[in-house]
Enzyme design. Sequence first.
Site, PDB file in Angstrom:
ATOM      1  N   ARG A 158      19.124   2.072  -4.055  1.00 42.95           N
ATOM      2  CA  ARG A 158      18.042   2.522  -3.161  1.00 42.95           C
ATOM      3  C   ARG A 158      17.664   3.984  -3.403  1.00 42.95           C
ATOM      4  O   ARG A 158      16.533   4.401  -3.164  1.00 42.95           O
ATOM      5  CB  ARG A 158      18.451   2.284  -1.693  1.00 42.95           C
ATOM      6  CG  ARG A 158      17.514   2.899  -0.674  1.00 42.95           C
ATOM      7  CD  ARG A 158      17.616   2.258   0.708  1.00 42.95           C
ATOM      8  NE  ARG A 158      18.973   2.104   1.201  1.00 42.95           N
ATOM      9  CZ  ARG A 158      19.753   3.106   1.616  1.00 42.95           C
ATOM     10  NH1 ARG A 158      19.315   4.337   1.599  1.00 42.95           N
ATOM     11  NH2 ARG A 158      20.980   2.867   2.036  1.00 42.95           N
ATOM     12  N   LYS A 175      -1.794  -4.922  -8.546  1.00 39.86           N
ATOM     13  CA  LYS A 175      -3.089  -5.308  -9.115  1.00 39.86           C
ATOM     14  C   LYS A 175      -3.069  -5.159 -10.640  1.00 39.86           C
ATOM     15  O   LYS A 175      -2.322  -5.827 -11.303  1.00 39.86           O
ATOM     16  CB  LYS A 175      -4.203  -4.485  -8.469  1.00 39.86           C
ATOM     17  CG  LYS A 175      -4.056  -4.324  -6.946  1.00 39.86           C
ATOM     18  CD  LYS A 175      -4.085  -5.634  -6.196  1.00 39.86           C
ATOM     19  CE  LYS A 175      -4.089  -5.369  -4.697  1.00 39.86           C
ATOM     20  NZ  LYS A 175      -3.743  -6.532  -3.895  1.00 39.86           N
ATOM     21  N   TYR A 226      -9.645  -0.115   1.553  1.00 42.16           N
ATOM     22  CA  TYR A 226      -8.808  -1.294   1.730  1.00 42.16           C
ATOM     23  C   TYR A 226      -8.451  -1.423   3.212  1.00 42.16           C
ATOM     24  O   TYR A 226      -8.046  -0.435   3.850  1.00 42.16           O
ATOM     25  CB  TYR A 226      -7.551  -1.187   0.861  1.00 42.16           C
ATOM     26  CG  TYR A 226      -6.612  -2.333   1.125  1.00 42.16           C
ATOM     27  CD1 TYR A 226      -7.039  -3.646   0.934  1.00 42.16           C
ATOM     28  CD2 TYR A 226      -5.330  -2.122   1.606  1.00 42.16           C
ATOM     29  CE1 TYR A 226      -6.199  -4.709   1.211  1.00 42.16           C
ATOM     30  CE2 TYR A 226      -4.483  -3.179   1.876  1.00 42.16           C
ATOM     31  CZ  TYR A 226      -4.929  -4.475   1.681  1.00 42.16           C
ATOM     32  OH  TYR A 226      -4.102  -5.525   1.956  1.00 42.16           O
ATOM     33  N   ASP A 231      -6.655   6.818  -3.952  1.00 43.17           N
ATOM     34  CA  ASP A 231      -6.230   5.454  -4.281  1.00 43.17           C
ATOM     35  C   ASP A 231      -6.959   5.061  -5.562  1.00 43.17           C
ATOM     36  O   ASP A 231      -8.178   4.875  -5.562  1.00 43.17           O
ATOM     37  CB  ASP A 231      -6.576   4.521  -3.112  1.00 43.17           C
ATOM     38  CG  ASP A 231      -6.069   3.090  -3.322  1.00 43.17           C
ATOM     39  OD1 ASP A 231      -5.941   2.675  -4.490  1.00 43.17           O
ATOM     40  OD2 ASP A 231      -5.827   2.398  -2.320  1.00 43.17           O
TER      41      ASP A 231
HETATM   42  N1  PLP Z   1      -5.248  -0.189  -2.079  1.00 45.87           N
HETATM   43  C1  PLP Z   1      -6.180  -1.043  -2.515  1.00 45.87           C
HETATM   44  C2  PLP Z   1      -7.454  -0.512  -3.071  1.00 45.87           C
HETATM   45  C3  PLP Z   1      -5.965  -2.420  -2.428  1.00 45.87           C
HETATM   46  O1  PLP Z   1      -6.915  -3.273  -2.857  1.00 45.87           O
HETATM   47  C4  PLP Z   1      -4.737  -2.899  -1.873  1.00 45.87           C
HETATM   48  C5  PLP Z   1      -4.471  -4.344  -1.751  1.00 45.87           C
HETATM   49  O2  PLP Z   1      -5.357  -5.167  -1.913  1.00 45.87           O
HETATM   50  C6  PLP Z   1      -3.805  -1.962  -1.433  1.00 45.87           C
HETATM   51  C7  PLP Z   1      -4.088  -0.621  -1.566  1.00 45.87           C
HETATM   52  C8  PLP Z   1      -2.500  -2.410  -0.829  1.00 45.87           C
HETATM   53  O3  PLP Z   1      -1.620  -2.797  -1.822  1.00 45.87           O
HETATM   54  P1  PLP Z   1      -0.468  -3.914  -1.651  1.00 45.87           P
HETATM   55  O4  PLP Z   1      -1.149  -5.195  -1.326  1.00 45.87           O
HETATM   56  O5  PLP Z   1       0.242  -3.880  -2.946  1.00 45.87           O
HETATM   57  O6  PLP Z   1       0.407  -3.452  -0.513  1.00 45.87           O
END
Ligand code: PLP
Length: 372
Positions: free
Chosen positions: A47, A196, A99, A171
Amino acid sequence: MRFETLAVHAGAEPDAETGAVAPPLHLSTTFRHGPAGERQAGFEYQREGNPTQDRLEACLAALEGGERALAYASGMAAMQGLLESLPNGSEVLIPDDCYTGLRVLAREFLPLRQIACRTVDMTDLDAVRAAMTPQTRMIWAETPSNPRMAVADIAALADIARAGGALLACDNTFATPALQQPLALGADVAMHSTTKYLGGHSDVMGGALVFAKADALYETAAHRRHITGGIASPFNSWLILRGARSLPARMAWHCANARRIAEFLGTHPAIAAVLYPGLASHPGHAVAARQMRDFGGMLSIRFRGGRDAALRFAARVRLFTNATSLGGVESLIEHRASIEGANAVSPPDLIRMSVGLEHPDDLLADIGQALD
Ligand code: PLP
């Protein structure tokens, strides 16, 4: 070293002990130490840190051009890990299109830590400047944004943040470091859902933060992850590292396919708007062309016939699968408003497409038959 070479080699050096060319997967939760806890190879407990996660972090830091990276169990764990590393009383500006998980985090969880989020249109720099207060500690950008594909000017936001004594986090999930490098444009932290494109095969969950500097914020987030436990497991780290090595090649094909589809849909009478930053008609095209190498594999479309037409299209596609998430080898579509539930903010006429690595003619044929 050029990006494509870094992607293949960063964090993926042959194993020093065995010469294995493919990165080894170390599943051990614990590491032998001396009688008074003396570490023998730098590790103590999974961890806190482990060799496979270390390799992934070295790779991500190299790809984003940061000093250090932290890998997490998911994109949301990474997002929360950063935002909750800010001091109590902090204010964060978040994009009006982002998101949906960030919106829920901002509404339900961050206030419990006395972190207040305010929504602003990140494409409107005057609005961002006007929204800054002495308590603003971070601007959070997401560009291109999910699902409206809004493009924020990262360098300009970095200037606004710096002038206001705040940090800029970005992001970078949709663009990936293959297309856009926020740290080089002045951001302090790049965040990813590695679930992704970095993983790239819809079979692993992960998140990451890449820090421009190994500073106090990095130390706080690293300590926080160690204690709260949201690490990337060794197996997930290994899969994401494996995905990262082919990222540039995959992104080139994703981009080419998405461009073909965006151009086709842009001329179709059933479509009211194609939201793809690669199209000259997109309001963010000029900024995207300046800060991105290419325009990505994601696009959204809005139907003249509203929600019913959007859902009819989603029901008729055969090659595209109706499924959430994005960035995998297979093409996916999603009616975002249906998935966002009671607090949906996506327009009801909008369909998001994650364009995969199939042959573009097959994808276009599928879209064509679903629109007819
Ligand atoms: N940021 C974006 C732009 C996303 O599209 C997503 C998920 O679809 C996330 C963050 C969150 O990621 P996770 O689903 O891996 O927790």
